[in-house]
Write an enzyme that holds these catalytic residues in place. Structure first.
Site, PDB file in Angstrom:
ATOM      1  N   GLU A 327      67.393  75.649  91.972  1.00 46.91           N
ATOM      2  CA  GLU A 327      68.452  76.559  91.474  1.00 46.91           C
ATOM      3  C   GLU A 327      69.708  75.731  91.236  1.00 46.91           C
ATOM      4  O   GLU A 327      70.800  76.073  91.695  1.00 46.91           O
ATOM      5  CB  GLU A 327      68.706  77.666  92.500  1.00 46.91           C
ATOM      6  CG  GLU A 327      67.436  78.407  92.895  1.00 46.91           C
ATOM      7  CD  GLU A 327      67.636  79.443  93.993  1.00 46.91           C
ATOM      8  OE1 GLU A 327      68.615  79.315  94.744  1.00 46.91           O
ATOM      9  OE2 GLU A 327      66.823  80.385  94.069  1.00 46.91           O
ATOM     10  N   CYS A 423      71.131  88.347  96.997  1.00 45.05           N
ATOM     11  CA  CYS A 423      72.457  87.727  96.952  1.00 45.05           C
ATOM     12  C   CYS A 423      73.273  88.180  95.753  1.00 45.05           C
ATOM     13  O   CYS A 423      74.479  88.384  95.847  1.00 45.05           O
ATOM     14  CB  CYS A 423      72.352  86.213  96.998  1.00 45.05           C
ATOM     15  SG  CYS A 423      71.490  85.481  95.620  1.00 45.05           S
TER      16      CYS A 423
END
Lengths: 656, 656
Positions: A327, A423
């Site tokens: 990521e 998140c």
């Protein structure tokens, strides 16, 4: 650092937003996202994987105070991810922001009750992380690299500060101060302490926010320690691994340390690297530290990293973190549109970083990025109904590829209801709920307006109270009307951001051409202001065909449409399949049309482009021939609004 | 099926190759690859992971015949992959082919000794797979899906047939006949048998090859059973999984069954799917079965699958298997150049399939693909020194991306010494060592020449013996001289393939224009031939700028260079970095130059193209402006020869 240029953003309590574009987003967060998330935190969303978040806190409270009974069996164990606590913190933070602009007694009561539970889970020495309270405190602080204790602490500090600022209540703030004391007793430069730092950053900027409230040097010192200890040899994460056996997730990868921005000391870093959210949170904390301490070297590092991101690793939408692998950032000019990661949280983190840089020095190059992320890669993460979300924000979507191509398995074509690792939705909630704090900043001598949101701000300058009212239909129209109402005649510099996308503008003061100087993308008016002063900023807002630096392999021969701060895209719904066959050609006229009923109201852009014709035969290869095209009306919608009418292809960068 | 068009390829024993281009490859296989591989099979390559292959056979022989002692401890266990046996089979097959054109007493002795060991491992009932002989025979035939027993059997049948044909020795062939008897006793249509088939195909075509030698209907029947049982409901692999608990590797994937070409019965399949090597091996077996049985329906399926591959899923190099996910086909027109899998073995498998289709009907569309794969995606898999290999054959290589981008981690920039799963090098060896058998095919009335290799063929026609001698500098030059020497005057049709890349050619017979008819890409001369007849085929071989069907997203706006059968590429070594900035423009002249010293001798193509100029500033995005280019001499080398001068960027498809 030119301290006269340093400003502080007005707080949420000082700015009431009433904006054509943003208020509906804020309302969606308040009325949909926050209640939905509260249900999720309490494991009450039918069919969804439980969060366990509130249950963890109740259980931790029962274990800490055996006389309490929240009805949670004491042998049930910790649930969710090691960083599950942070979900509650983000919700509290966003809820607190919403209270600042929409008082809500019930919500406040829920917050107070929740904070009671949280505080009941806190240990005698201040420690407060449910994962270790439930699983065994003897293991705490043994895996700073991956176990997110300090990350959760950071989020809870942000939550505590937000609630303190919104409601004036300090119970959670005081709890966090005690938690920081506990951490400070275990981690730091002193020989007997652990010489560690967070594996996932955020504590740095949170501690500095805490310091802004407490003015306790200990808080600033710990933030600075986390920043400067990071990446120092011998590498703490290696030591910790040797001592406690925590394997490196990226053991044999080039991002083994870089994933954590720990490959070398931060002051030696020149390119953004590793997990994009972590990186931009770290840089945000570094910018805060540089601003507060006047640390010129650290500011230089921030500037270099900011330049690396925005000139070499940022999508035109403001998205960052181009690689699903970790990521993460990957390498300069690597900006694939289809396999991109571009996490919503990473765009939010970049907005944090850019906003902090702008408060050190008002330069449009910073605020442009705040605006770019907000209008494009941040809100693309939420459906217009506020009920589903993207983690990944691609610039090209191909349904077959997302199904059949491993490279794009992470790229979803339709937004998802919620996530196991939740998140992005709460992060979206907290930035959208706090947008009022992005509009103006000020110091003793100057006021700057960074974003043009319909709003009313009331705050104090050296010369007394000042009200600034903004009325605009931005980003659909470029006209911004600003009323300045000082309590009494006051001299100060008023700076208005001229966005970099704007090639030409006019600025009128009380109906006449205003006298201003341009500096770093801000029009500065230095004069004595009085009640009744009215500014009209008219930003030309033509459609702009954009192109990318030729170092970027993936955008060779392509163009993208922007109008104002908005990046546009083609969707299959309007333009059919095989969008890659479409070409802009050299359009001679763009039609811009505000469609009130479409996608909650958007300006649509259309023009006559071209579509490559299919071949007469079914050959796969042939000798090169003159290409044949047919005219095709192309219809573009704002990028943020894609994937709100079912799945299908989408594309930002179109063949020229 | 028009049976008069069906032909049989001449065998290796009938064709002696002496070719400017191919003989060095064949010699490399004989003198480098085979000896190296023999060392690898015997765990004697210093520093390399052991193969365990020979050790497994010795151990299995010791366990089967306790009186034998090869010095392998009996408790040491099976080593390597479940399909490790096949490595030895492939080596035997390739070594046998090499004996056909290069007799070698030592090699033959090694083969005989090795075959003795193999046969000593064979069970009383014919069973012969070292993994199960060592690990426990009670488990055999319980995981046809993934444990490769039938795959290894297939490779051993191929090896046995090759050695029988080359040396006339039947020991291994007889052993394989007994193994097939054993399999036939356990698997088949009868109620008491397992209704299974190979998870990894090859047994189908191997059994048909065996049938061509034995003429035992049992062998053809088993091959047909494997073909037609595949994908029939209830799905055998599901049943087997239920019975024996073998999990599906791709349990939750869209390729769960398709990976094995088992999503539906083969006669219902219309698009190539799943693991590319498995798929093309299956289709090869289907083509063999259709040819032998005249099964028109099955032939139709083969034609549809062939068309799907070559018109929708094949790279211009002949590579197939575009996706690293499952080493598989993905979907129509998905042909990424950089993240491609394009396994060397898959190109070889496609050559097998195309060659079989050509033997059913001489059509250039089949032989073109045989040639395309051989000259491009097959030999690209081997370094010119014969000592290192590519599994993956990308059409675009980016060193940074291979290091930092998960999508391209499988794409190596430099060839590797050997592989843990060593499928590609021995597969390369067996096809290159058997090239002689790709040149001509014949039936009672006609002879066809498919590939223009310098060679001398001797064989019998109805009218007596015939010699065909080919002399050529193909593929560097388009002139092919062919002498036909019949034993006596004989009437037959002689067909010469006119490659599809050739727009214009001339054909002279004994110095005068030959009278021929063109059919399906073959020039047919039907006459009485006599000693001294000489044909000169002159194929125009201009440089061809190729383009791709617009349905292919990844080649939009790009062109590739071909000359003759060869695809060309740009390498960093000759053209600098950032090859994606280069454009062909519209070249007015191509320079073709044979460089004897370069890359073992290649024709290099160069012309004046363009390179996009860098911008004056470091902006990442800007409003579209006229692009600026500078002239740049571009130098192309044959694609197969890339990565022989160190690592670096490479690119086949260049911006137009």
């Amino acid at each position: 650092m030119d301290k006269s240029r340093v400003t502080t953003y007005l707080s949420l309590n000082q700015v009431a937003v009433n904006d054509l574009f943003w208020s509906p987003f804020m309302e969606r967060v308040r009325t949909k996202v926050l209640p939905y998330q509260w249900k999720a935190l309490n494991d009450k969303v039918p069919g969804a994987e439980p969060s366990y978040c509130i249950r963890n806190f109740k259980l931790a409270a029962e274990l800490t105070h055996p006389e309490l009974d929240y009805g949670v069996p004491r042998d049930i164990g910790f649930g969710g991810m090691v960083f599950q606590d942070s979900d509650l913190a983000k919700w509290i933070e966003a809820a607190a922001y919403s209270l600042a602009w929409h008082p809500d007694r019930d919500l406040e009561q829920t917050l107070d009750e929740t904070i009671d539970i949280i505080c009941n889970a806190q240990q005698e020495d201040g420690y407060l992380n449910t994962c270790y309270i439930i699983n065994g405190l003897e293991k705490r602080f043994t895996n700073l690299k991956d176990h997110h204790e300090l990350y959760c602490m950071g989020h809870f500090i942000e939550a505590a500060a937000a609630y303190y600022e919104a409601a004036g209540k300090r119970k959670l703030l005081d709890a966090m101060i005690r938690y920081v004391d506990c951490v400070d007793a275990h981690i730091g430069a002193e020989e007997e302490k652990l010489h560690g730092y967070p594996g996932h950053e955020i504590a740095e900027m949170a501690l500095i926010r805490l310091y802004a409230i407490t003015r306790d040097e200990k808080h600033l010192k710990l933030a600075k320690y986390f920043i400067d200890q990071r990446g120092q040899p011998p590498l703490y994460f290696e030591e910790e691994t040797r001592r406690n056996g925590n394997a490196f997730y990226w053991q044999d990868s080039y991002i083994k340390y870089q994933y954590y921005q720990a490959g070398k000391p931060v002051r030696e870093q020149t390119a953004a690297e590793g997990h994009a959210v972590r990186a931009a949170y770290l840089y945000s904390g570094m910018a805060d530290a540089a601003r507060l301490t006047g640390d010129q070297e650290l500011l230089g590092v921030c500037k270099a990293l900011y330049a690396n991101i925005t000139k070499k690793q940022m999508y035109i939408t403001g998205a960052i973190g181009q690689s699903a692998y970790g990521e993460a950032f990957s390498y300069d000019y690597d900006l694939p549109n289809d396999t991109v990661y571009a996490e919503t949280c990473a765009a939010i983190a970049l907005a944090f970083f850019a906003r902090r840089m702008a408060s050190i020095e008002p330069r449009a190059e910073y605020t442009d990025v705040v605006e770019k992320t907000l209008f494009n890669s941040i809100i693309s993460g939420m459906a217009l109904d506020g009920e589903s979300f993207f983690y990944v924000n691609p610039l090209e979507a191909l349904p077959q590829a997302s199904l059949k191509d491993r490279r794009m398995g992470h790229v979803k074509i339709e937004r998802q209801k919620w996530f196991g690792c939740a998140c992005c939705p709460p992060n979206l909630a907290r930035i959208i709920a706090s947008l009022g704090a992005y509009v103006h900043s000020a110091n003793a001598d100057a006021v700057y307006t960074h974003l043009y949101l319909g709003s009313e701000a009331r705050f104090s300058l050296a010369g007394g109270n000042l009200k600034i009212k903004i009325e605009t239909r931005y980003p659909w129209e470029g006209q911004v009307d600003i009323s300045l109402v000082p309590e009494r005649k006051t001299a100060f510099t008023y700076g208005l951001r001229i966005p970099s996308w704007c090639g030409s503008f006019s600025l009128k003061l009380n109906g006449s051409d205003a006298a201003y100087t341009l500096r770093d993308g801000y029009a500065l008016l230095n004069r004595e202001w009085q009640e009744g002063d009215k500014l009209r900023l008219s930003l030309d807002m033509p459609v702009n065909l954009m192109e990318t630096n030729p170092h970027v392999r993936d955008n060779q021969g392509k163009a993208a449409l922007m109008r104002g701060p908005l990046v546009y895209c083609l969707e299959e719904k309007d333009n059919g399949t095989e969008l890659f066959k479409l070409h802009t050609g050299t359009p001679h006229e763009f039609k811009v049309n505000y469609e009130k009923e479409l996608l909650e109201g958007v300006c649509v852009i259309s023009f006559t482009g071209k579509r490559e014709k299919d071949w007469q035969d079914d050959a796969l290869y042939r000798s090169r021939a003159e290409k044949e095209y047919e005219d095709r009306e192309l219809k573009f919608i704002p990028y943020y609004a894609w994937a709100n009418r079912g799945g299908g292809e989408m594309r930002v960068w179109i063949n020229r």
